[in-house]
Design a protein around this motif. Structure first.
Motif, PDB file in Angstrom:
ATOM      1  N   VAL A 147     -33.917  34.385  58.646  1.00 28.83           N
ATOM      2  CA  VAL A 147     -34.098  34.024  57.058  1.00 28.83           C
ATOM      3  C   VAL A 147     -34.266  34.997  56.345  1.00 28.83           C
ATOM      4  N   ASN A 148     -34.963  35.989  56.751  1.00 28.82           N
ATOM      5  CA  ASN A 148     -35.262  37.187  55.974  1.00 28.82           C
ATOM      6  C   ASN A 148     -34.071  38.087  55.905  1.00 28.82           C
ATOM      7  N   LEU A 149     -33.309  38.240  56.884  1.00 31.25           N
ATOM      8  CA  LEU A 149     -32.027  38.919  57.076  1.00 31.25           C
ATOM      9  C   LEU A 149     -31.064  38.424  56.078  1.00 31.25           C
ATOM     10  N   ALA A 150     -30.988  37.080  55.793  1.00 32.35           N
ATOM     11  CA  ALA A 150     -30.101  36.321  54.914  1.00 32.35           C
ATOM     12  C   ALA A 150     -30.249  36.704  53.494  1.00 32.35           C
ATOM     13  N   SER A 151     -31.640  36.886  53.077  1.00 29.23           N
ATOM     14  CA  SER A 151     -32.200  37.368  51.969  1.00 29.23           C
ATOM     15  C   SER A 151     -31.720  38.730  51.568  1.00 29.23           C
ATOM     16  N   ARG A 152     -31.696  39.598  52.734  1.00 35.34           N
ATOM     17  CA  ARG A 152     -31.392  41.170  52.530  1.00 35.34           C
ATOM     18  C   ARG A 152     -30.141  41.352  52.456  1.00 35.34           C
ATOM     19  N   ILE A 153     -29.230  40.414  53.203  1.00 38.43           N
ATOM     20  CA  ILE A 153     -27.674  40.455  52.884  1.00 38.43           C
ATOM     21  C   ILE A 153     -27.120  39.999  51.586  1.00 38.43           C
ATOM     22  N   GLN A 154     -28.026  38.892  51.031  1.00 38.25           N
ATOM     23  CA  GLN A 154     -27.780  38.599  49.524  1.00 38.25           C
ATOM     24  C   GLN A 154     -27.887  39.675  48.547  1.00 38.25           C
ATOM     25  N   THR A 155     -29.013  40.353  48.937  1.00 37.13           N
ATOM     26  CA  THR A 155     -29.394  41.711  47.930  1.00 37.13           C
ATOM     27  C   THR A 155     -28.251  42.673  48.110  1.00 37.13           C
ATOM     28  N   ALA A 156     -27.786  42.946  49.104  1.00 36.66           N
ATOM     29  CA  ALA A 156     -26.666  43.816  49.070  1.00 36.66           C
ATOM     30  C   ALA A 156     -25.154  43.592  48.586  1.00 36.66           C
ATOM     31  N   ALA A 157     -25.179  42.080  48.451  1.00 38.49           N
ATOM     32  CA  ALA A 157     -23.725  41.752  47.832  1.00 38.49           C
ATOM     33  C   ALA A 157     -23.557  42.080  46.509  1.00 38.49           C
ATOM     34  N   ASP A 158     -22.298  42.337  46.130  1.00 38.68           N
ATOM     35  CA  ASP A 158     -21.802  42.345  44.810  1.00 38.68           C
ATOM     36  C   ASP A 158     -21.883  41.268  43.952  1.00 38.68           C
ATOM     37  N   PRO A 159     -22.300  41.423  42.548  1.00 39.87           N
ATOM     38  CA  PRO A 159     -22.475  40.340  41.573  1.00 39.87           C
ATOM     39  C   PRO A 159     -21.315  39.647  41.665  1.00 39.87           C
ATOM     40  N   GLY A 160     -21.138  38.163  41.967  1.00 42.08           N
ATOM     41  CA  GLY A 160     -20.014  37.476  42.088  1.00 42.08           C
ATOM     42  C   GLY A 160     -19.539  37.464  43.364  1.00 42.08           C
ATOM     43  N   GLY A 161     -20.039  38.143  44.305  1.00 40.51           N
ATOM     44  CA  GLY A 161     -19.752  38.202  45.645  1.00 40.51           C
ATOM     45  C   GLY A 161     -20.276  37.501  46.835  1.00 40.51           C
ATOM     46  N   ILE A 162     -19.552  37.265  48.010  1.00 37.99           N
ATOM     47  CA  ILE A 162     -20.351  36.591  49.264  1.00 37.99           C
ATOM     48  C   ILE A 162     -20.413  37.603  50.522  1.00 37.99           C
ATOM     49  N   LEU A 163     -21.556  37.682  51.084  1.00 43.71           N
ATOM     50  CA  LEU A 163     -21.488  38.785  52.089  1.00 43.71           C
ATOM     51  C   LEU A 163     -22.311  37.914  53.288  1.00 43.71           C
ATOM     52  N   MET A 164     -21.721  38.253  54.379  1.00 43.33           N
ATOM     53  CA  MET A 164     -22.037  37.617  55.521  1.00 43.33           C
ATOM     54  C   MET A 164     -22.294  38.429  56.624  1.00 43.33           C
ATOM     55  N   ALA A 165     -23.227  37.877  57.542  1.00 39.21           N
ATOM     56  CA  ALA A 165     -23.548  38.667  58.665  1.00 39.21           C
ATOM     57  C   ALA A 165     -22.437  38.670  59.767  1.00 39.21           C
ATOM     58  N   HIS A 166     -22.786  39.488  60.950  1.00 33.75           N
ATOM     59  CA  HIS A 166     -21.545  39.592  61.958  1.00 33.75           C
ATOM     60  C   HIS A 166     -21.515  38.191  62.684  1.00 33.75           C
ATOM     61  N   SER A 167     -22.926  37.625  62.746  1.00 39.35           N
ATOM     62  CA  SER A 167     -22.882  36.490  63.590  1.00 39.35           C
ATOM     63  C   SER A 167     -22.274  35.282  63.070  1.00 39.35           C
ATOM     64  N   THR A 168     -21.953  35.297  61.624  1.00 37.33           N
ATOM     65  CA  THR A 168     -21.276  34.294  61.128  1.00 37.33           C
ATOM     66  C   THR A 168     -20.036  34.510  60.922  1.00 37.33           C
ATOM     67  N   ARG A 169     -19.625  35.785  60.786  1.00 40.27           N
ATOM     68  CA  ARG A 169     -18.240  36.316  60.886  1.00 40.27           C
ATOM     69  C   ARG A 169     -17.557  35.834  62.180  1.00 40.27           C
ATOM     70  N   SER A 170     -18.043  35.699  63.404  1.00 40.56           N
ATOM     71  CA  SER A 170     -17.465  35.519  64.536  1.00 40.56           C
ATOM     72  C   SER A 170     -17.113  34.096  64.838  1.00 40.56           C
ATOM     73  N   LEU A 171     -17.861  32.981  63.677  1.00 42.07           N
ATOM     74  CA  LEU A 171     -17.755  31.724  63.874  1.00 42.07           C
ATOM     75  C   LEU A 171     -16.466  31.380  62.832  1.00 42.07           C
ATOM     76  N   VAL A 172     -16.317  32.264  61.837  1.00 43.13           N
ATOM     77  CA  VAL A 172     -15.377  31.579  60.657  1.00 43.13           C
ATOM     78  C   VAL A 172     -14.212  32.580  60.449  1.00 43.13           C
ATOM     79  N   LYS A 173     -14.129  33.609  61.345  1.00 44.98           N
ATOM     80  CA  LYS A 173     -13.183  34.493  60.817  1.00 44.98           C
ATOM     81  C   LYS A 173     -11.700  34.119  61.246  1.00 44.98           C
ATOM     82  N   ASP A 174     -11.491  32.993  61.744  1.00 46.03           N
ATOM     83  CA  ASP A 174     -10.068  32.380  61.841  1.00 46.03           C
ATOM     84  C   ASP A 174      -9.705  31.632  60.796  1.00 46.03           C
ATOM     85  N   GLU A 175     -10.567  30.928  59.971  1.00 46.74           N
ATOM     86  CA  GLU A 175     -10.271  30.114  58.722  1.00 46.74           C
ATOM     87  C   GLU A 175     -10.474  31.047  57.330  1.00 46.74           C
TER      88      GLU A 175
END
Length: 896
Positions: free
Chosen positions: A843-871
Motif C-alpha cells: 500500500v505504501n509503495l502504491a502511494s510512493r509510485i503515485q507521488t513520482a507520476a507526472d501530473p495527469g499521468g499513470i505510473l505502475m509497478a513491475h508487478s502490475t505491468r507483468s499482468l497487463v502488458k499485453d493489453e
C-alpha cells in the motif's frame, strides 16, 4: 693509520647506543683494533717477502749466466764503461727465442719495473735487476712480471686467509673465552635488573668473581636490600597514612554532615521566630489584627524576639570561643544563691509542664570564683536540655563541694540518651536525633558551648544516662584559691539584675505546644472549606490559625502523625503542613497522603525554613502542590491557599462536567445505534461502505465480528490532486468542500463502475483496491484497475475544463499510482471502534509510485505491468527509489 683507527674507536664508543651490551662493545673494540694493526703487519710481511724474492732473483741471475734458466727473458753483459757487449738468450718456448734488441743500463741494484719490446714488437712487462758475474762482469737480467705477481699473490692470499681466520676466531672464540668471567656475570646482573624493574625485590645476584663485576653485583644486592627495606617502611607509612587519611576523611564527612544539619537547623531556628515577628507585624501595620488579638500577637513577637536574641548570643559566644577571643571576668559569687535565682525563673515553665523542679545542697553558702554571664549560660543550657527531654517526673539540681572543687549536677527523669551517643552530644553541631522528624528542636551547639565554657573555667562537663529513665549532667570546676583565705569578703551582686533578662530567651524556647490542642475550630460552619493545619510550633500554629479561621473551617494537628489521622477522619479540602516536625515530618506526611486513595487528590502546601532551591525541588517532586518559605507574608499565604482551593473547585467542576459528558455520550451512543439500525433497514449503509462489505456485514449474526482481517493479493490504486493545497489556499472552506465533493463524487462513480472498492478518502487523495471480495483473478483485477485509472484521468480533464469555465484560474491534474502485491485487509481497531481498511508495505509503495507520476499521468509497478502488458501500451519510466524502501523499483508509464 694507527691514529686514524684510534679515532674510529673513540667515534664508535661515543656514538654507540646506550642500550648496546658491554660484550658487543668489547668485541667491536677488538675488531677495530685488529683492523688497525693488520695493515701494518701485512706491509711488514710483504716487504720482507719481497726482499727475499729479489735475493732469489739475484741468485737466479748468477745461475743463469752459467745454465741459462728458462725463466730468464734476456741477459745483457756490459763492458767496463757499462755498455752492453753481448746477449744471452733464454729457451723459454712461449717467448719463441725472442731477441731483445737493446737493454737500457740499470742504474741501481734495486729491481725495476718496466716495459720492453720483443723482436716481434710486442710490449712485455718485466722486472729488471742488476748483478755482478764472475764470468761476465756486470750483467742486467729481466724476468717476466707475471712471475713476480704470482709470487706476491700467493703471499697476499695467505695473509687474507690469516686475516679471515683471525677475525672469525675473535668473533667466535671471544665470547667463549670470556664466558665465565664476563658473559655469565653480566647475564646474571641483567636478569636481576629486569626482575627489579618488574617489581621483584626478592632477587639476589650470586657471583663468585672478585673483580669489578663482583663488586658491582655486591653493590646491586645491597641496593636491592635497601630498596626492599625502604619499600617495607614506605608501605607501612602509606598504610598508616591511609588509615589516618581515612579517619580524617570520615571525620570530615561527619563534620560536613553535622554542619549541613546545623545550617538546616539554624535556618529553621532563625526563620521560624522571624516569621512569628515579621508576619504579625505586617498584619498589625495593615490593620488586619485588631482588638484583644493585638496583645496576644505582641506577646508572641516579644517571646520570639527573645528566642531569636538568645540564639544569636549563643552563636556569637560560640564564634568567640572558636577564635579564642573570650576572656573570663571572674567574680566571687554565692553559687547557691546564683543557681536558686536561675531556677526561680523556671518555676512557671515547670508548673506548666507538670514537672517538679528541685534544688538540693548541704551548703548554706557556696562562694566560688566564676564569670556570672558565662556560668549562667552553662547552667541555663543544662536546664533547657533537661526541660526539653523530660515529659513527666522531676528535674533536680544538686550543689556540693569536694576538695576545693565545686560540683553541680542536673538530673532529670526524661527519655535518656543512648550509650553510644553520650560523648557525641558535646560535639559541635551534634544532636542525638538529627532528622527532619526529630521530636525536639535545637541547633546542636548548646551542650558544646556549655562544655567549652566549663573548660574555660578550668572545669569539666560530663554526662551519664539510662535510656528511658533519665540523665545526669555533672559540672565540676575549682572554687578558687582566694576563697580559702576569706569567706566573708564582699560579693558583687550586679549579676542578679541581669538574670531575668538573660533567661528570657531560654524560657521562650521552653514554651510547650498545647498539651490538648483543639483538633477542630469553628465546627459549626459546615459550609466552609476545610483546611488541615499541621504545625509543631505553638506560636506558629496559633498565628496561622488566626489568619485562616475567619474564612475556613480549620483542623489543627501538632505533627505529621496527628495530621494524617485528622486527614483520614475529616477529608480536608487542603492540607497546610510544616516540614520539620516530630514523629512524622512533612515529606513523610506528603508521601502517606499521596499513597492514600481517598486523599491522593488533596492539595498540599508545605511550609519550611529550608529556603534553598534543592529543598524546594525535592518538595515539589514528592508531590507538593506549593512550597512556602519562612518568613512569609500573611496575605501571600492566604492567597496561595485560595488559589489552590479554586483549583480544587475547578477540578470538581471538571469531574461533574465529565460525568455529564459521559451521560450524554451514553445517550448519543444509544441514539446512534438506533440510527444505524435505521440505516441498515433503509440500505443507507451502502453510502458509507463498499457494497460487498455491506453484504458480508448484514449476513453475519448480531454481535459477531463481521469481517476478520486476512492476507490477500490485491491491486492497489492511489491518486491525489497535484499541488491541491497551494492552488486552493485562497479559497474559503465552503468553496473547498464543494470542489472536493464534486470531484470525489465523479471518481466514486467511476470506481464502482469498474468494481473497485473505495477504501478511504484522505483529503484530495483516494485509496482504491481490487480483489478483496469476489476477485475474478489477479490479472483481471489489474486490468480493471488500469481501465479505471484511464477513465479517471479522462474524466478529470473534462472536469478541469468545466472548473476553468466557472472561473477557476489554475488547472487541476491528478496523479495515479498502481501496484500489485499482498496486503492485510479487514477490520482494524478496538471493540469500541473498528475501520475496514488495507495495510502493508505494498500500500505504501502504491502511494510512493503515485507521488513520482507526472501530473495527469499513470505510473505502475513491475508487478502490475507483468499482468497487463499485453493489453495496454506501456513505457519504461526507469528505476524509482521510493521513500522508506531500501531497494529501487522499476516503474512503467501508461500511455492512453
Amino acid at each position: 693509520m694507527i691514529l686514524i683507527y684510534l679515532g674510529l674507536i673513540l667515534i664508535y664508543l661515543n656514538h654507540t647506543r646506550e642500550s648496546t651490551t658491554l660484550v658487543t662493545k668489547i668485541i667491536g673494540i677488538t675488531v677495530i683494533s685488529f683492523l688497525a694493526f693488520y695493515p701494518l703487519l701485512s706491509t711488514l710481511i710483504m716487504r720482507t717477502h719481497e726482499a727475499a724474492f729479489f735475493r732469489q732473483l739475484q741468485m737466479l741471475v748468477h745461475d743463469a749466466v752459467r745454465s741459462k734458466p728458462a725463466a730468464l727473458l734476456y741477459l745483457a753483459r756490459t763492458n767496463a764503461e757499462g755498455q752492453p757487449s753481448g746477449f744471452l738468450y733464454t729457451s723459454e718456448p712461449w717467448l719463441e727465442r725472442a731477441v731483445i734488441r737493446s737493454s737500457p743500463r740499470q742504474e741501481k741494484d734495486a729491481p725495476t719495473f718496466r716495459e720492453l719490446t720483443d723482436a716481434e714488437g710486442r710490449r712485455v712487462h718485466t722486472v729488471s735487476l742488476r748483478a755482478e758475474s764472475a764470468d761476465f762482469g756486470p750483467v742486467e737480467a729481466a724476468f717476466p712480471y707475471l712471475l713476480y705477481r704470482q709470487h706476491q699473490h700467493e703471499m697476499a692470499a695467505l695473509l687474507l686467509l690469516i686475516f679471515v681466520a683471525t677475525l672469525t676466531g675473535i668473533l667466535f672464540f671471544f665470547p667463549l673465552f670470556f664466558r665465565g668471567s664476563i658473559l655469565i656475570p653480566l647475564r646474571k646482573l641483567m636478569v636481576g635488573v629486569q626482575a627489579v624493574n618488574q617489581g621483584d625485590l626478592s632477587t639476589r645476584v650470586e657471583l663468585n668473581v672478585q673483580d669489578e663485576l663482583g663488586l658491582l653485583a655486591g653493590s646491586f644486592n645491597t641496593m636491592v636490600e635497601s630498596i626492599r627495606e625502604a619499600q617495607g617502611t614506605l608501605e607501612e607509612r602509606v598504610i598508616s597514612r591511609t588509615a589516618e587519611l581515612k579517619t580524617a576523611l570520615d571525620k570530615l564527612q561527619e563534620m560536613d554532615e553535622l554542619k549541613t544539619n546545623f545550617f538546616a537547623n539554624i535556618s529553621h531556628e532563625l526563620r521560624t521566630p522571624l516569621t512569628l515577628i515579621l508576619s504579625p507585624l505586617e498584619s498589625l501595620l495593615s490593620g488586619e489584627i485588631q482588638g484583644p488579638a493585638i496583645d496576644a500577637e505582641l506577646q508572641s513577637m516579644h517571646r520570639n524576639s527573645q528566642k531569636l536574641l538568645n540564639l544569636i548570643n549563643n552563636l556569637f559566644d560560640f564564634s568567640r570561643l572558636e577564635a579564642g577571643r573570650m576572656d573570663l571576668q571572674l567574680q566571687r559569687v554565692d553559687l547557691l544563691r546564683f543557681t536558686r535565682e536561675l531556677l526561680s525563673a523556671f518555676d512557671s515553665a515547670a508548673r506548666q509542664a507538670g514537672l517538679e523542679l528541685k534544688l538540693q545542697s548541704d551548703q548554706r553558702e557556696l562562694l566560688a570564683l566564676i564569670d556570672p554571664p558565662r556560668m549562667e549560660k552553662v547552667i541555663l543550657n543544662l536546664l533547657s536540655n533537661a526541660f526539653k527531654f523530660t515529659k513527666q517526673g522531676s528535674i533536680t539540681v544538686h550543689l556540693s563541694v569536694a576538695e576545693d572543687e565545686c560540683q553541680l549536677q542536673v538530673t532529670d527523669t526524661g527519655t535518656g540518651i543512648p550509650a553510644d551517643s553520650l560523648e557525641s552530644i558535646f560535639e559541635r553541631f551534634s544532636q542525638v536525633d538529627g532528622s527532619a522528624s526529630r521530636r525536639y528542636e535545637g541547633t546542636g551547639i548548646g551542650l558544646a558551648l556549655a562544655r567549652e565554657l566549663a573548660q574555660l573555667h578550668g572545669g569539666t562537663l560530663t554526662a551519664t544516662s539510662i535510656l528511658n529513665e533519665g540523665s545526669t549532667f555533672t559540672l565540676r570546676f575549682p572554687i578558687g584559691i582566694e576563697m580559702a583565705e576569706s569567706q566573708a569578703e564582699g560579693q558583687n551582686d550586679e549579676w542578679a539584675e541581669q538574670l531575668k533578662y538573660s533567661s528570657a530567651g531560654i524560657l521562650a524556647e521552653l514554651v510547650r505546644p498545647d498539651q490538648n490542642p483543639e483538633y477542630e475550630t469553628d465546627a459549626g460552619h459546615t459550609d466552609r472549606r476545610v483546611v488541615l493545619l499541621v504545625e509543631d510550633t505553638a506560636d506558629m500554629r496559633r498565628f496561622i490559625a488566626s489568619l485562616l479561621e475567619r474564612e475556613y473551617r480549620l483542623i489543627v494537628a501538632r505533627n505529621g502523625r496527628e495530621g494524617l489521622e485528622a486527614a483520614l477522619e475529616h477529608r480536608p479540602d487542603l492540607i497546610l503542613s510544616d516540614v520539620m516536625m516530630p514523629e512524622m515530618n512533612g515529606y513523610e506526611l506528603l508521601c502517606a497522603i499521596r499513597q492514600t486513595e481517598t486523599l491522593r487528590a488533596t492539595p498540599v502546601i508545605l511550609i519550611t525554613a529550608k529556603a534553598d532551591l534543592a529543598m524546594k525541588i525535592e518538595g515539589l517532586e514528592r508531590g507538593a502542590d506549593d512550597y512556602i518559605v519562612k518568613p512569609f507574608n500573611s496575605r501571600e499565604l492566604v492567597s496561595r491557599i485560595r488559589s489552590q482551593l479554586r483549583m480544587v473547585a475547578l477540578q470538581k467542576e471538571v469531574r461533574i462536567m465529565r460525568d455529564k459528558l459521559l451521560e450524554i455520550n451514553s445517550s448519543l451512543t444509544s441514539q446512534m445505534q438506533l440510527q444505524i439500525s435505521d440505516l441498515i433497514k433503509n440500505e443507507k449503509l451502502h453510502s458509507y461502505l463498499p457494497e460487498q462489505l455491506v453484504a458480508r456485514i448484514l449476513s453475519k449474526e448480531k454481535g459477531t465480528n463481521a469481517v476478520q482481517w486476512e492476507r490477500k493479493k490485491l491491486t492497489i490504486f492511489f491518486s491525489d490532486i497535484v499541488d491541491f493545497t497551494r492552488i486552493t489556499e485562497d479559497q474559503e472552506p465552503e468553496e473547498l468542500a464543494q470542489l472536493l465533493n464534486s470531484y470525489l463524487s465523479e471518481m466514486t462513480v467511476i470506481a464502482r463502475q469498474y468494481g473497485g472498492i473505495i477504501d478511504k478518502f484522505i483529503g484530495d487523495a483516494i485509496l482504491i483496491h481490487f480483489g478483496a471480495f469476489d476477485s475474478a483473478g489477479t490479472a483481471d483485477d489489474a486490468r480493471q484497475c488500469t481501465r479505471m485509472a484511464i477513465a479517471m484521468q479522462q474524466r478529470m480533464q473534462e472536469l478541469d475544463r468545466v472548473w476553468q469555465d466557472q472561473g477557476f484560474a489554475e488547472g487541476l491534474r491528478i496523479r495515479c499510482g498502481i501496484n500489485t502485491g499482498f496486503a492485510a485487509c479487514g477490520n482494524f481497531g478496538s471493540t469500541e471502534r473498528m475501520d475496514y481498511t488495507i495495510i502493508g508495505s505494498q500500500v505504501n509503495l502504491a502511494s510512493r509510485i503515485q507521488t513520482a507520476a507526472d501530473p495527469g499521468g499513470i505510473l505502475m509497478a513491475h508487478s502490475t505491468r507483468s499482468l497487463v502488458k499485453d493489453e495496454f501500451h506501456l513505457e519504461d519510466a526507469g528505476m524509482l527509489q521510493a521513500k522508506g524502501f531500501y531497494k529501487e523499483h522499476p516503474v512503467y508509464r501508461v500511455l492512453f
